[in-house]
Design an enzyme around this catalytic site. Structure first.
Site, PDB file in Angstrom:
ATOM      1  N   PRO A  85       0.844  -1.225   0.028  1.00  0.00           N
ATOM      2  CA  PRO A  85       0.031   0.150  -0.037  1.00  0.00           C
ATOM      3  C   PRO A  85       0.871   1.178   0.093  1.00  0.00           C
ATOM      4  O   PRO A  85       1.687   1.355   0.706  1.00  0.00           O
ATOM      5  CB  PRO A  85      -0.883  -0.151   1.170  1.00  0.00           C
ATOM      6  N   ASN A  86       0.264   2.301  -0.807  1.00  0.00           N
ATOM      7  CA  ASN A  86       0.937   3.528  -0.872  1.00  0.00           C
ATOM      8  C   ASN A  86       2.166   3.751  -1.649  1.00  0.00           C
ATOM      9  O   ASN A  86       2.541   4.916  -1.913  1.00  0.00           O
ATOM     10  CB  ASN A  86       1.072   4.231   0.558  1.00  0.00           C
ATOM     11  N   ARG A 136       5.032  10.650  -2.403  1.00  0.00           N
ATOM     12  CA  ARG A 136       4.627  10.503  -0.949  1.00  0.00           C
ATOM     13  C   ARG A 136       5.951  10.725  -0.101  1.00  0.00           C
ATOM     14  O   ARG A 136       6.934  10.038  -0.184  1.00  0.00           O
ATOM     15  CB  ARG A 136       4.209   8.981  -0.856  1.00  0.00           C
ATOM     16  N   TYR A 177      11.200   8.802   1.531  1.00  0.00           N
ATOM     17  CA  TYR A 177      11.271   7.925   0.485  1.00  0.00           C
ATOM     18  C   TYR A 177      11.845   8.341  -0.949  1.00  0.00           C
ATOM     19  O   TYR A 177      11.821   7.549  -1.828  1.00  0.00           O
ATOM     20  CB  TYR A 177       9.583   7.265   0.358  1.00  0.00           C
ATOM     21  N   ASN A 184       8.136  -5.671  -0.769  1.00  0.00           N
ATOM     22  CA  ASN A 184       8.261  -4.310  -0.112  1.00  0.00           C
ATOM     23  C   ASN A 184       6.632  -4.236   0.404  1.00  0.00           C
ATOM     24  O   ASN A 184       5.812  -3.770  -0.330  1.00  0.00           O
ATOM     25  CB  ASN A 184       8.602  -3.242  -0.573  1.00  0.00           C
ATOM     26  N   ALA A 202       3.035  -0.791   4.760  1.00  0.00           N
ATOM     27  CA  ALA A 202       2.520  -0.999   6.181  1.00  0.00           C
ATOM     28  C   ALA A 202       1.891  -2.669   6.539  1.00  0.00           C
ATOM     29  O   ALA A 202       2.140  -2.945   7.818  1.00  0.00           O
ATOM     30  CB  ALA A 202       1.524  -0.117   6.347  1.00  0.00           C
ATOM     31  N   HIS A 239       3.937  -4.617   8.922  1.00  0.00           N
ATOM     32  CA  HIS A 239       3.924  -4.586  10.422  1.00  0.00           C
ATOM     33  C   HIS A 239       2.830  -5.333  10.839  1.00  0.00           C
ATOM     34  O   HIS A 239       2.357  -5.323  12.235  1.00  0.00           O
ATOM     35  CB  HIS A 239       3.988  -3.197  10.935  1.00  0.00           C
ATOM     36  N   GLU A 262      13.057  -9.361   1.767  1.00  0.00           N
ATOM     37  CA  GLU A 262      12.207  -8.169   2.254  1.00  0.00           C
ATOM     38  C   GLU A 262      12.972  -6.848   1.960  1.00  0.00           C
ATOM     39  O   GLU A 262      14.087  -6.729   2.246  1.00  0.00           O
ATOM     40  CB  GLU A 262      11.861  -8.570   3.616  1.00  0.00           C
ATOM     41  N   HIS A 296      12.870  -2.731   2.446  1.00  0.00           N
ATOM     42  CA  HIS A 296      12.266  -1.171   2.761  1.00  0.00           C
ATOM     43  C   HIS A 296      13.022  -0.064   2.368  1.00  0.00           C
ATOM     44  O   HIS A 296      14.412  -0.153   2.524  1.00  0.00           O
ATOM     45  CB  HIS A 296      12.238  -1.186   4.325  1.00  0.00           C
ATOM     46  N   ILE A 297      12.412   0.920   1.704  1.00  0.00           N
ATOM     47  CA  ILE A 297      13.385   2.017   1.149  1.00  0.00           C
ATOM     48  C   ILE A 297      13.875   2.742   2.158  1.00  0.00           C
ATOM     49  O   ILE A 297      14.983   2.950   2.110  1.00  0.00           O
ATOM     50  CB  ILE A 297      12.312   2.900   0.268  1.00  0.00           C
ATOM     51  N   SER A 298      13.073   2.992   3.230  1.00  0.00           N
ATOM     52  CA  SER A 298      13.649   3.595   4.551  1.00  0.00           C
ATOM     53  C   SER A 298      14.195   2.827   5.564  1.00  0.00           C
ATOM     54  O   SER A 298      14.215   1.537   5.402  1.00  0.00           O
ATOM     55  CB  SER A 298      12.476   4.303   5.117  1.00  0.00           C
ATOM     56  N   ARG A 340      13.123   4.602  12.664  1.00  0.00           N
ATOM     57  CA  ARG A 340      11.625   5.243  12.891  1.00  0.00           C
ATOM     58  C   ARG A 340      11.117   4.890  13.891  1.00  0.00           C
ATOM     59  O   ARG A 340      11.319   4.256  14.877  1.00  0.00           O
ATOM     60  CB  ARG A 340      11.133   5.057  11.274  1.00  0.00           C
ATOM     61  N   ARG A 396       7.262   0.232  13.597  1.00  0.00           N
ATOM     62  CA  ARG A 396       7.824  -0.344  12.141  1.00  0.00           C
ATOM     63  C   ARG A 396       9.006  -0.963  12.686  1.00  0.00           C
ATOM     64  O   ARG A 396       9.832  -1.600  11.704  1.00  0.00           O
ATOM     65  CB  ARG A 396       8.489   1.141  11.524  1.00  0.00           C
TER      66      ARG A 396
HETATM   67  C1  DQA Z   1       8.245   0.843   4.118  1.00  0.00           C
HETATM   68  C2  DQA Z   1       8.351   1.268   5.513  1.00  0.00           C
HETATM   69  C3  DQA Z   1       6.997   0.876   6.169  1.00  0.00           C
HETATM   70  O1  DQA Z   1       6.939   1.037   7.424  1.00  0.00           O
HETATM   71  C4  DQA Z   1       5.912   1.944   5.575  1.00  0.00           C
HETATM   72  O2  DQA Z   1       4.665   1.628   5.811  1.00  0.00           O
HETATM   73  C5  DQA Z   1       5.962   1.760   4.091  1.00  0.00           C
HETATM   74  C6  DQA Z   1       6.939   1.846   3.184  1.00  0.00           C
HETATM   75  C7  DQA Z   1       9.523   1.390   3.333  1.00  0.00           C
HETATM   76  O3  DQA Z   1       9.697   0.921   2.163  1.00  0.00           O
HETATM   77  O4  DQA Z   1      10.547   1.980   3.646  1.00  0.00           O
HETATM   78  O5  DQA Z   1       4.780   1.962   3.378  1.00  0.00           O
HETATM   79  O6  DQA Z   1       8.036  -0.587   3.393  1.00  0.00           O
END
Ligand code: DQA
Length: 141
Positions: free
Chosen positions: A10-11, A18, A23, A73, A76, A79, A97, A99-101, A106, A110
């Protein structure tokens, strides 16, 4: 030719727009381009994104037997989703797996990942470069 699935939750369709301070300004199209460059001629990249948990699960099930690996990825859902973990547990190939961040820098919520119970490798904090690194890893197996 075997596929590598790159699944985004999502997102992540809004990547580039965003929260760019977290990101970055690159988009999922940029991710696709860099992953296609990173993978040898023997593999085809299939980059998919959905805001819906069930759709991600359907793609994980579809990946059985047809793919060389899954890079995910989960956004959310990382979690929260035992259902995505269960789907990944039915998959026998390598799972990375991503994660960009750097999620561990954080908010505390997370720091926990259901997907990490299954992932063979976890990449966090490399920005979109992490995707290409994951592709290179799967191609090298
Ligand atoms: C994410 C980190 C997640 O906590 C967050 O909800 C995302 C992006 C990342 O790529 O850093 O949507 O997966």
């Amino acid at each position: 030719m075997k596929n590598i699935y790159i699944l985004n939750g999502p997102n992540l369709n809004l990547l580039g727009k965003r929260q760019p301070e977290i990101y970055g300004s690159e988009t999922l199209d940029d991710v696709e381009k860099s992953c296609s460059q990173a993978c040898g001629d023997n593999f085809e990249i299939k980059l998919l994104q959905s805001n819906h948990e069930g759709q991600l699960i359907d793609w994980i099930q579809e990946a059985r037997d047809t793919t060389a690996g899954i890079i995910i990825n989960p956004g959310a859902f990382t979690h929260t989703s035992i259902a995505i973990l269960d789907a990944l547990n039915t998959y026998e190939g390598p799972v990375v797996e991503i994660h960009i961040s750097q999620v561990h820098k954080r908010e505390e919520f997370r720091h926990h990942s259901y997907v990490s119970y299954r992932a063979d490798a976890v990449i966090a904090g490399l920005g979109i470069e992490g995707y290409a690194a994951a592709v290179r890893h799967i191609c090298s197996l």
